[in-house]
Design an enzyme around this catalytic site. Structure first.
Site, PDB file in Angstrom:
ATOM      1  N   ARG A   1       0.864  -1.189   0.000  1.00 56.64           N
ATOM      2  CA  ARG A   1       0.000   0.000   0.000  1.00 56.64           C
ATOM      3  C   ARG A   1       0.887   1.222   0.000  1.00 56.64           C
ATOM      4  O   ARG A   1       1.793   1.335   0.827  1.00 56.64           O
ATOM      5  CB  ARG A   1      -0.899   0.037   1.235  1.00 56.64           C
ATOM      6  CG  ARG A   1      -1.505   1.432   1.443  1.00 56.64           C
ATOM      7  CD  ARG A   1      -2.527   1.507   2.538  1.00 56.64           C
ATOM      8  NE  ARG A   1      -3.773   0.887   2.123  1.00 56.64           N
ATOM      9  CZ  ARG A   1      -4.952   1.137   2.691  1.00 56.64           C
ATOM     10  NH1 ARG A   1      -5.047   1.981   3.695  1.00 56.64           N
ATOM     11  NH2 ARG A   1      -6.031   0.545   2.258  1.00 56.64           N
TER      12      ARG A   1
ATOM     13  N   HIS B   1      -7.551   0.912  -6.195  1.00 58.66           N
ATOM     14  CA  HIS B   1      -7.754   0.169  -4.946  1.00 58.66           C
ATOM     15  C   HIS B   1      -8.473  -1.143  -5.304  1.00 58.66           C
ATOM     16  O   HIS B   1      -9.648  -1.346  -4.967  1.00 58.66           O
ATOM     17  CB  HIS B   1      -8.585   1.020  -3.976  1.00 58.66           C
ATOM     18  CG  HIS B   1      -8.555   0.560  -2.558  1.00 58.66           C
ATOM     19  ND1 HIS B   1      -7.798  -0.517  -2.125  1.00 58.66           N
ATOM     20  CD2 HIS B   1      -9.207   1.026  -1.449  1.00 58.66           C
ATOM     21  CE1 HIS B   1      -7.978  -0.669  -0.826  1.00 58.66           C
ATOM     22  NE2 HIS B   1      -8.829   0.239  -0.395  1.00 58.66           N
TER      23      HIS B   1
ATOM     24  N   GLN C   1     -10.379  -3.517  -2.804  1.00 60.47           N
ATOM     25  CA  GLN C   1     -11.650  -2.915  -2.383  1.00 60.47           C
ATOM     26  C   GLN C   1     -12.754  -3.247  -3.386  1.00 60.47           C
ATOM     27  O   GLN C   1     -13.907  -3.490  -3.025  1.00 60.47           O
ATOM     28  CB  GLN C   1     -11.486  -1.390  -2.270  1.00 60.47           C
ATOM     29  CG  GLN C   1     -12.743  -0.654  -1.834  1.00 60.47           C
ATOM     30  CD  GLN C   1     -13.070  -0.893  -0.365  1.00 60.47           C
ATOM     31  OE1 GLN C   1     -12.215  -0.740   0.500  1.00 60.47           O
ATOM     32  NE2 GLN C   1     -14.307  -1.276  -0.069  1.00 60.47           N
TER      33      GLN C   1
ATOM     34  N   ASP D   1     -16.710   8.441  -1.196  1.00 56.38           N
ATOM     35  CA  ASP D   1     -15.422   8.228  -0.522  1.00 56.38           C
ATOM     36  C   ASP D   1     -15.070   9.552   0.155  1.00 56.38           C
ATOM     37  O   ASP D   1     -15.717  10.585  -0.108  1.00 56.38           O
ATOM     38  CB  ASP D   1     -14.359   7.831  -1.574  1.00 56.38           C
ATOM     39  CG  ASP D   1     -13.026   7.415  -0.960  1.00 56.38           C
ATOM     40  OD1 ASP D   1     -12.950   7.254   0.276  1.00 56.38           O
ATOM     41  OD2 ASP D   1     -12.049   7.272  -1.723  1.00 56.38           O
TER      42      ASP D   1
ATOM     43  N   CYS E   1     -16.089   2.760   1.034  1.00 54.61           N
ATOM     44  CA  CYS E   1     -14.961   1.886   1.374  1.00 54.61           C
ATOM     45  C   CYS E   1     -14.521   2.049   2.822  1.00 54.61           C
ATOM     46  O   CYS E   1     -13.918   1.151   3.389  1.00 54.61           O
ATOM     47  CB  CYS E   1     -13.800   2.151   0.421  1.00 54.61           C
ATOM     48  SG  CYS E   1     -13.199   3.851   0.463  1.00 54.61           S
TER      49      CYS E   1
ATOM     50  N   ARG F   1     -14.009  -7.340   2.753  1.00 50.81           N
ATOM     51  CA  ARG F   1     -12.591  -7.112   2.421  1.00 50.81           C
ATOM     52  C   ARG F   1     -11.777  -8.350   2.763  1.00 50.81           C
ATOM     53  O   ARG F   1     -10.902  -8.773   2.020  1.00 50.81           O
ATOM     54  CB  ARG F   1     -12.031  -5.911   3.207  1.00 50.81           C
ATOM     55  CG  ARG F   1     -12.660  -4.554   2.926  1.00 50.81           C
ATOM     56  CD  ARG F   1     -12.454  -4.101   1.499  1.00 50.81           C
ATOM     57  NE  ARG F   1     -11.073  -4.182   1.080  1.00 50.81           N
ATOM     58  CZ  ARG F   1     -10.087  -3.363   1.468  1.00 50.81           C
ATOM     59  NH1 ARG F   1     -10.324  -2.344   2.253  1.00 50.81           N
ATOM     60  NH2 ARG F   1      -8.847  -3.520   1.025  1.00 50.81           N
TER      61      ARG F   1
HETATM   62  N1  NVA Z   1      -9.530   7.576  -1.245  1.00 47.34           N
HETATM   63  C1  NVA Z   1      -9.208   7.071   0.078  1.00 47.34           C
HETATM   64  C2  NVA Z   1      -9.512   5.624   0.186  1.00 47.34           C
HETATM   65  C3  NVA Z   1      -9.277   5.040   1.554  1.00 47.34           C
HETATM   66  C4  NVA Z   1      -9.563   3.579   1.631  1.00 47.34           C
HETATM   67  C5  NVA Z   1      -7.740   7.342   0.364  1.00 47.34           C
HETATM   68  O1  NVA Z   1      -6.904   7.109  -0.526  1.00 47.34           O
HETATM   69  O2  NVA Z   1      -7.431   7.817   1.457  1.00 47.34           O
HETATM   70  N1   CP Z   2     -11.160   0.752   2.797  1.00 48.32           N
HETATM   71  C1   CP Z   2      -9.883   0.677   3.207  1.00 48.32           C
HETATM   72  O1   CP Z   2      -8.964   0.419   2.423  1.00 48.32           O
HETATM   73  O2   CP Z   2      -9.707   0.897   4.523  1.00 48.32           O
HETATM   74  P1   CP Z   2      -8.303   1.024   5.276  1.00 48.32           P
HETATM   75  O3   CP Z   2      -7.666   2.307   4.816  1.00 48.32           O
HETATM   76  O4   CP Z   2      -8.664   1.036   6.733  1.00 48.32           O
HETATM   77  O5   CP Z   2      -7.459  -0.156   4.911  1.00 48.32           O
END
Ligand code: NVA
Ligand code: CP
Length: 330
Positions: free
Chosen positions: A107, A134, A137, A230, A271, A316
Site C-alpha cells: 500500500r 484500490h 476494495q 469516498d 470503502c 474485504r
Molecule cells: N480515497 C481514500 C480511500 C481510503 C480507503 C484514500 O486514498 O485515502
Molecule cells: N477501505 C480501506 O482500504 O480501509 P483502510 O484504509 O482502513 O485499509
C-alpha cells in the site's frame, strides 16, 4: 479454465471478467466455510510481507486475518519501519523480499511503485491501495453487490465526490469490466482522467455496461441501485486542500434527498473510513474550522438500513483471502 496462480493483483484492468468472477466465487466459498467454522489452511508454511507506506485498518487486518486463516505467517512493515524507498530502491526491496516470502502486499503512493515492485518480484504482488487504484476494495464491493442483489450485471452504480482518485477510478473500471452502468457525479475537475474514461468506455461497450460523467446529482443518481462515495481528502493529500474540497464537493454529499432520488432499491456503500459525524479527531478539527459536522455522507444515511458499509468492510477479508489463495495456487 481460469488459472490465477503466480499472477500479481495490481489493478482490475489486468483481469478479464471470468477471472474477476473466479475471485468472487472463491471469496463466497471461503466466507461460507469460515461461517461454518471449517478451516481452510492449505497454505501452511508460507509467509507474506505486508508493506504499508500509508495507514490502514481494514486492508491490514484483512491481509493478516486472511493469511493466518490460510495457515500463513505475516510480517508487517509500517510506514516508517523499513528501508523501502529511502535507503533501498523498490527493485532491490522486491528481490530481497521475494527471496523470503511467498507473496507481497503493497500500500502506498504511485501505481508505478507497485508495478515496479511486481516487475522485480518473482512472487505475487498484491496492491493494497495506491493513489490511482484500490483493486482489493473492488472485489469486496462487487461481492457485496452480488450478495445483496444476486447478480452484478446491469447494476446501476453512482459514485459521488472525488471521482478521479483510487476509489472513483477503480469503481469505473470494475463497472466497465462487469457489465454494470457507472455514473460519476462530480464537478468536472474531479472527473476521472480522459484516458482512463476512454479505456473504460471501450470495456463497457464490450461487457454491456456504460460510463456516464455528470455534474448533475439528481440526474446522476436517479434510479441508481448503488450509491457510493469516498472521503473528500485522501491519504497523502495536504491539509490545505480541505477548504477547496468542502466548497467543491458539498453539493455532492450523499444525504436523504440523494437516496430518495435513487429509490427504495438503492443501497449505500463506502470503502471507509467515513466522515459522517464528529466521532473522529479529523472530523472534530474540520467541524471547528469549517462549521460542518458531516461530510461526504450524512449520519442518517450512513446509519440507515440502506447502508451496507459494514458488510462491505467484512467482505474485504473474504475477498483478500481469495486473492491470496488463488494467486498462491489454491
Ligand atoms: N480515497 C481514500 C480511500 C481510503 C480507503 C484514500 O486514498 O485515502
Ligand atoms: N477501505 C480501506 O482500504 O480501509 P483502510 O484504509 O482502513 O485499509
Amino acid at each position: 479454465m481460469v488459472d490465477l496462480q503466480g499472477k500479481d493483483f495490481l489493478k482490475l484492468l489486468d483481469f478479464g471478467r471470468e477471472e474477476i468472477e473466479a475471485f468472487l466465487t472463491r471469496a463466497a466459498e471461503l466466507k461460507e466455510k469460515k461461517k461454518q467454522g471449517i478451516p481452510v489452511d492449505h497454505h501452511r508454511g508460507k509467509n507474506v510481507a505486508l508493506i504499508f507506506e500509508k495507514t490502514s485498518t481494514r486492508t491490514r487486518c484483512s491481509f493478516e486475518v486472511a493469511a493466518h486463516d490460510l495457515g500463513m505467517g505475516t510480517t508487517y512493515l509500517d510506514p516508517a519501519g523499513s528501508q523501502i524507498g529511502k535507503k533501498e530502491s523498490i527493485a532491490d526491496t522486491a528481490r530481497v523480499l521475494a527471496g523470503m516470502f511467498d507473496g507481497i502486499e503493497y500500500r502506498g503512493f504511485e501505481q508505478s511503485i507497485v508495478e515496479e515492485l511486481a516487475y522485480y518480484s518473482k512472487v505475487p504482488v498484491w496492491n493494497g491501495l495506491t493513489n490511482e487504484f484500490h483493486p482489493t476494495q473492488m472485489l469486496a464491493d462487487l461481492l457485496t453487490i452480488r450478495e445483496h442483489f444476486g447478480y452484478t450485471e446491469g447494476i446501476r452504480l453512482s459514485y459521488l465526490g472525488d471521482a478521479r482518485y483510487n476509489t472513483g477510478n477503480s469503481l469505473m473500471v470494475a463497472c466497465a469490466k462487469m457489465g454494470m452502468h457507472f455514473t460519476a457525479c462530480a464537478p468536472k475537475k474531479y472527473w476521472p482522467a480522459e484516458e482512463l474514461v476512454h479505456i473504460c468506455e471501450e470495456l463497457a461497450e464490450a461487457s454491456g455496461g456504460s460510463i456516464r460523467l455528470t455534474e448533475d446529482v439528481m440526474e446522476g443518481t436517479k434510479g441508481a441501485d448503488v450509491v457510493c462515495t469516498d472521503v473528500w481528502v485522501s491519504m497523502g493529500e495536504p491539509d490545505e486542500i480541505w477548504q477547496e474540497r468542502i466548497t467543491d464537493l458539498s453539493p455532492y454529499q450523499v444525504n436523504r434527498a440523494v437516496m430518495e432520488n435513487a429509490g427504495p432499491q438503492a443501497i449505500f456503500m463506502h470503502c471507509l473510513p467515513a466522515f459522517h459525524d464528529l466521532g473522529t479527531k479529523i472530523g472534530e478539527k474540520i467541524s471547528e474550522k469549517y462549521g460542518i459536522s458531516e461530510m461526504e455522507v450524512t449520519d442518517e444515511v450512513f446509519e440507515s438500513p440502506q447502508s451496507l458499509v459494514f458488510v462491505e468492510a467484512e467482505n474485504r477479508m473474504h475477498t483478500i483471502k481469495a486473492v491470496m489463495d488463488l494467486t498462491l495456487g489454491g
